[in-house]
Design a protein around this motif. Structure first.
Motif, short mmCIF file in Angstrom:
data_model
loop_
_atom_site.label_atom_id
_atom_site.label_comp_id
_atom_site.label_asym_id
_atom_site.label_seq_id
_atom_site.Cartn_x
_atom_site.Cartn_y
_atom_site.Cartn_z
N ALA A 141 9.61 -1.17 -9.33
CA ALA A 141 8.84 -0.39 -8.21
C ALA A 141 7.56 -1.20 -8.44
O ALA A 141 6.94 -2.12 -9.04
CB ALA A 141 8.55 1.11 -8.91
N ILE B 211 3.44 -0.53 -7.33
CA ILE B 211 2.42 0.41 -7.21
C ILE B 211 1.17 -0.19 -6.57
O ILE B 211 0.83 -1.36 -6.87
CB ILE B 211 1.92 0.86 -8.52
CG1 ILE B 211 2.84 1.52 -9.31
CG2 ILE B 211 0.80 2.13 -8.29
CD1 ILE B 211 3.71 2.58 -8.74
N ALA C 182 -4.05 2.67 -6.05
CA ALA C 182 -3.33 3.89 -6.14
C ALA C 182 -3.66 4.46 -7.17
O ALA C 182 -4.01 3.99 -8.42
CB ALA C 182 -1.80 3.62 -6.12
N VAL D 290 -1.72 7.25 -9.68
CA VAL D 290 -0.14 7.46 -9.94
C VAL D 290 -0.22 9.00 -10.68
O VAL D 290 -0.55 8.92 -11.95
CB VAL D 290 0.52 6.45 -10.36
CG1 VAL D 290 2.00 7.16 -10.71
CG2 VAL D 290 0.65 5.17 -9.47
N ILE E 100 7.39 7.66 -10.63
CA ILE E 100 7.88 6.68 -9.58
C ILE E 100 9.38 6.21 -9.75
O ILE E 100 9.48 5.76 -10.79
CB ILE E 100 6.90 5.59 -9.40
CG1 ILE E 100 5.45 6.12 -9.00
CG2 ILE E 100 7.07 4.69 -8.18
CD1 ILE E 100 5.28 7.00 -7.92
N SER F 228 10.89 1.80 -5.85
CA SER F 228 9.93 2.21 -4.80
C SER F 228 8.75 1.59 -4.61
O SER F 228 8.37 0.85 -5.49
CB SER F 228 9.60 3.78 -5.23
OG SER F 228 10.98 4.47 -5.40
N ALA G 112 4.88 2.74 -4.08
CA ALA G 112 3.92 3.78 -4.00
C ALA G 112 2.32 3.60 -3.84
O ALA G 112 1.96 2.60 -4.29
CB ALA G 112 3.97 4.72 -5.38
N ALA H 98 -0.82 8.83 -5.30
CA ALA H 98 0.43 7.84 -4.73
C ALA H 98 1.50 8.52 -4.37
O ALA H 98 1.91 9.39 -4.80
CB ALA H 98 0.73 6.86 -5.97
N ARG H 99 1.98 8.03 -3.00
CA ARG H 99 3.02 8.74 -2.53
C ARG H 99 4.06 7.52 -2.05
O ARG H 99 3.69 6.21 -1.69
CB ARG H 99 2.77 9.32 -1.24
CG ARG H 99 2.09 10.68 -1.61
CD ARG H 99 1.82 11.45 -0.27
NE ARG H 99 1.21 12.75 -0.64
CZ ARG H 99 -0.15 12.87 -0.82
NH1 ARG H 99 -0.78 12.03 -0.56
NH2 ARG H 99 -0.42 14.17 -0.89
N LYS H 100 5.27 7.68 -2.23
CA LYS H 100 6.20 6.86 -1.85
C LYS H 100 6.16 6.51 -0.25
O LYS H 100 5.96 7.32 0.34
CB LYS H 100 7.74 7.21 -2.13
CG LYS H 100 8.23 7.19 -3.44
CD LYS H 100 9.68 7.75 -3.63
CE LYS H 100 10.77 7.29 -2.90
NZ LYS H 100 12.08 7.75 -2.87
N ARG H 101 6.33 5.15 -0.12
CA ARG H 101 5.93 4.61 1.23
C ARG H 101 7.41 4.49 1.94
O ARG H 101 8.32 4.21 1.34
CB ARG H 101 5.41 3.30 1.32
CG ARG H 101 4.81 3.00 2.57
CD ARG H 101 3.75 1.77 2.40
NE ARG H 101 4.47 0.69 1.79
CZ ARG H 101 4.20 -0.62 1.86
NH1 ARG H 101 3.30 -1.04 2.86
NH2 ARG H 101 4.56 -1.55 1.17
#
Length: 193
Positions: free
Chosen positions: A167, A169, A173, A175, A179, A183, A185, A190-193
């Motif tokens: 993943a 980050i 961000a 978090v 996550i 992914s 983020a 933080a949000r998944k893009r």
């Protein structure tokens, strides 16, 4: 000690080794245009060369993993004298910890990780192999970071979070939720893009 890679990351590792009075013999790099980094020669790696230990001086996690899996050599570590490392922390081979970084009680750090300048890894965190914690990033207590994950500069991870394997980050961000693997983020929260 030998370094595999002759870019900017290698320069930081050289300074860590110098701070610990560990001699650097040479750097290995496949780019024939690079002949020297400071006073250190840059040469082509050959498996027949006798080397005491190598640190892979490449910031990209997947590249570092690929090289580590191809080399049948002992790996060293580079722990800066101005890093704050708990005596109860466990740090595996190939890992580098930069100046100003803090690694607190009962942290487990896997092979070939990077704990970059002024990063903070708090109590009971577990970082699997090939993780990169960027400058000024902060992992609060009990965070788990999966293999190959990259936590960007200045990111904050609250306690008890799991960051999946490979993943990413984003820088800055925050978090607040787990996550998933592979992914990306970003943002606060933080949000998944």
């Amino acid at each position: 000690m030998y370094l595999f890679g002759a870019g900017g990351h290698a320069k930081v590792i050289i300074e860590i080794l110098q701070s610990r009075k560990i001699p650097v013999e040479a750097l290995f790099d496949g780019n024939p245009d690079i002949k020297q980094v400071w006073q250190y020669p840059v040469i082509t790696y050959s498996p027949e060369m006798p080397v005491a230990a190598i640190i892979i001086a490449i910031g990209k996690n997947a590249v570092r993993k690929n090289i580590a899996e191809q080399l049948a050599v002992p790996f060293g570590t580079a722990l800066h004298e101005r890093a704050n490392i708990s005596p109860s922390a466990m740090i595996a081979e190939g890992t580098v910890v930069m100046a100003g970084a803090t690694v607190n009680a009962d942290v487990l750090i896997g092979r070939h990780c990077i704990i970059n300048t002024n990063a903070s890894v708090d109590h009971d965190c577990v970082l699997e192999d090939f993780v990169h914690i960027s400058p000024n990033a902060a992992l609060c207590g009990n965070v788990k970071v999966g293999e190959g994950a990259h936590v960007g500069a200045g990111a904050v991870v609250i306690p008890g979070i799991t960051i999946g394997k490979w993943a990413v980050i984003g820088a800055g961000a925050v978090v607040t939720k787990d996550i998933p693997d592979h992914s990306v983020a970003v943002g606060n929260p933080a949000r998944k893009r």
